[in-house]
Design a protein around this motif. Structure first.
Motif, PDB file in Angstrom:
ATOM      1  N   PHE A 155      45.316  84.559 -33.458  1.00 43.03           N
ATOM      2  CA  PHE A 155      46.472  83.690 -33.258  1.00 43.03           C
ATOM      3  C   PHE A 155      46.882  83.084 -34.594  1.00 43.03           C
ATOM      4  O   PHE A 155      46.036  82.767 -35.429  1.00 43.03           O
ATOM      5  CB  PHE A 155      46.137  82.564 -32.274  1.00 43.03           C
ATOM      6  N   GLU A 156      48.191  82.925 -34.787  1.00 42.83           N
ATOM      7  CA  GLU A 156      48.688  82.398 -36.063  1.00 42.83           C
ATOM      8  C   GLU A 156      49.205  80.968 -35.971  1.00 42.83           C
ATOM      9  O   GLU A 156      49.297  80.277 -36.973  1.00 42.83           O
ATOM     10  CB  GLU A 156      49.781  83.318 -36.601  1.00 42.83           C
ATOM     11  N   SER A 157      49.579  80.529 -34.764  1.00 42.21           N
ATOM     12  CA  SER A 157      50.122  79.173 -34.609  1.00 42.21           C
ATOM     13  C   SER A 157      50.008  78.764 -33.145  1.00 42.21           C
ATOM     14  O   SER A 157      49.693  79.594 -32.284  1.00 42.21           O
ATOM     15  CB  SER A 157      51.606  79.152 -35.024  1.00 42.21           C
ATOM     16  N   GLU A 159      52.467  78.033 -31.327  1.00 46.20           N
ATOM     17  CA  GLU A 159      53.560  78.750 -30.656  1.00 46.20           C
ATOM     18  C   GLU A 159      53.123  80.164 -30.295  1.00 46.20           C
ATOM     19  O   GLU A 159      53.416  80.666 -29.202  1.00 46.20           O
ATOM     20  CB  GLU A 159      54.789  78.793 -31.584  1.00 46.20           C
ATOM     21  N   ASP A 160      52.387  80.803 -31.199  1.00 45.80           N
ATOM     22  CA  ASP A 160      51.869  82.151 -30.981  1.00 45.80           C
ATOM     23  C   ASP A 160      50.942  82.158 -29.750  1.00 45.80           C
ATOM     24  O   ASP A 160      51.039  83.038 -28.887  1.00 45.80           O
ATOM     25  CB  ASP A 160      51.111  82.602 -32.242  1.00 45.80           C
ATOM     26  N   GLN A 163      52.987  81.792 -26.548  1.00 49.84           N
ATOM     27  CA  GLN A 163      53.742  82.996 -26.190  1.00 49.84           C
ATOM     28  C   GLN A 163      52.847  84.116 -25.659  1.00 49.84           C
ATOM     29  O   GLN A 163      53.252  84.889 -24.800  1.00 49.84           O
ATOM     30  CB  GLN A 163      54.546  83.502 -27.397  1.00 49.84           C
ATOM     31  N   ARG A 164      51.622  84.180 -26.168  1.00 47.39           N
ATOM     32  CA  ARG A 164      50.744  85.313 -25.818  1.00 47.39           C
ATOM     33  C   ARG A 164      49.806  85.040 -24.649  1.00 47.39           C
ATOM     34  O   ARG A 164      49.298  85.981 -24.039  1.00 47.39           O
ATOM     35  CB  ARG A 164      49.946  85.729 -27.050  1.00 47.39           C
TER      36      ARG A 164
END
Length: 195
Positions: A155-157, A159-160, A163-164
């Motif tokens: 995961f990068e953030s 928000e990421d 969303q996932r």
């Protein structure tokens, strides 16, 4: 000075350098029975690294605002005069309790990568319990969804993550809730974010 020494020896490696103001009391603590001219300005703060709750005295002429980041480490301090005592959640003023979730969320967002990495690196505690399950609202099903997604790509953030992983709209809120749980229950067996 004696109190400060005691505090430092209790947790040598868990010292806070910066803290965020939860409540500023220009005339000292509301329970203080001394005349106003004998009281000192105080603030209740939460540490940036380990979410330690502290009461600090404020230098004359300084008026910190809620959410201000203040230096509380060793050496010269510009706003904080000295660390008075460590606080429990129950010791916080009603105003400080009300601000705590917002200030913690602000701290988490300032260091988003560190807390996103928790989702990427959390592991099993026992054969039946995973660190992710300590987050409020995360059961086995959601835990496996997070693990499957992070295997594909870290995961990068926040928000990421949102969303996932279905069912997680605000991952930062899960962390805020867990930190507040740990602050309110200092004897809790597993601590993820507090000292």
């Amino acid at each position: 000075m004696e109190k400060q020494r005691v505090e430092r020896s209790e947790s040598k490696d868990k010292l806070e350098d910066y803290a965020y103001v939860l409540d500023f009391m220009p005339y000292g603590h509301p329970d203080d029975k001394r005349p106003i001219h004998k009281r000192e300005p105080l603030a209740q703060v939460v540490g940036e690294k380990y979410f330690t709750l502290l009461e600090v005295s404020i230098r004359k002429g300084k008026q910190p605002l809620v959410m201000d980041r203040v230096y509380i480490g060793k050496g010269e301090r510009d706003v904080v005069f000295k660390i008075k005592r460590r606080l429990r959640y129950e010791d916080l003023t009603p105003a400080a309790k009300a601000e705590l979730p917002y200030v913690i969320e602000h701290i988490i967002k300032q260091d988003e990568k560190k807390y996103v990495d928790f989702f990427n690196k959390a592991e099993s505690i026992t054969t039946r319990m995973h660190q992710l399950e300590l987050l409020p609202g995360v059961g086995k099903k959601m835990m496996w969804a997070i693990i499957e997604e992070r295997k594909k790509k870290p995961f990068e953030s926040f928000e990421d993550i949102a969303q996932r992983v279905k069912g997680i709209q605000r991952p930062e809120k899960l962390i805020v809730s867990r930190i507040i749980h740990e602050i309110k229950n200092p004897q809790t067996k597993y601590k993820l974010f507090t000292a």
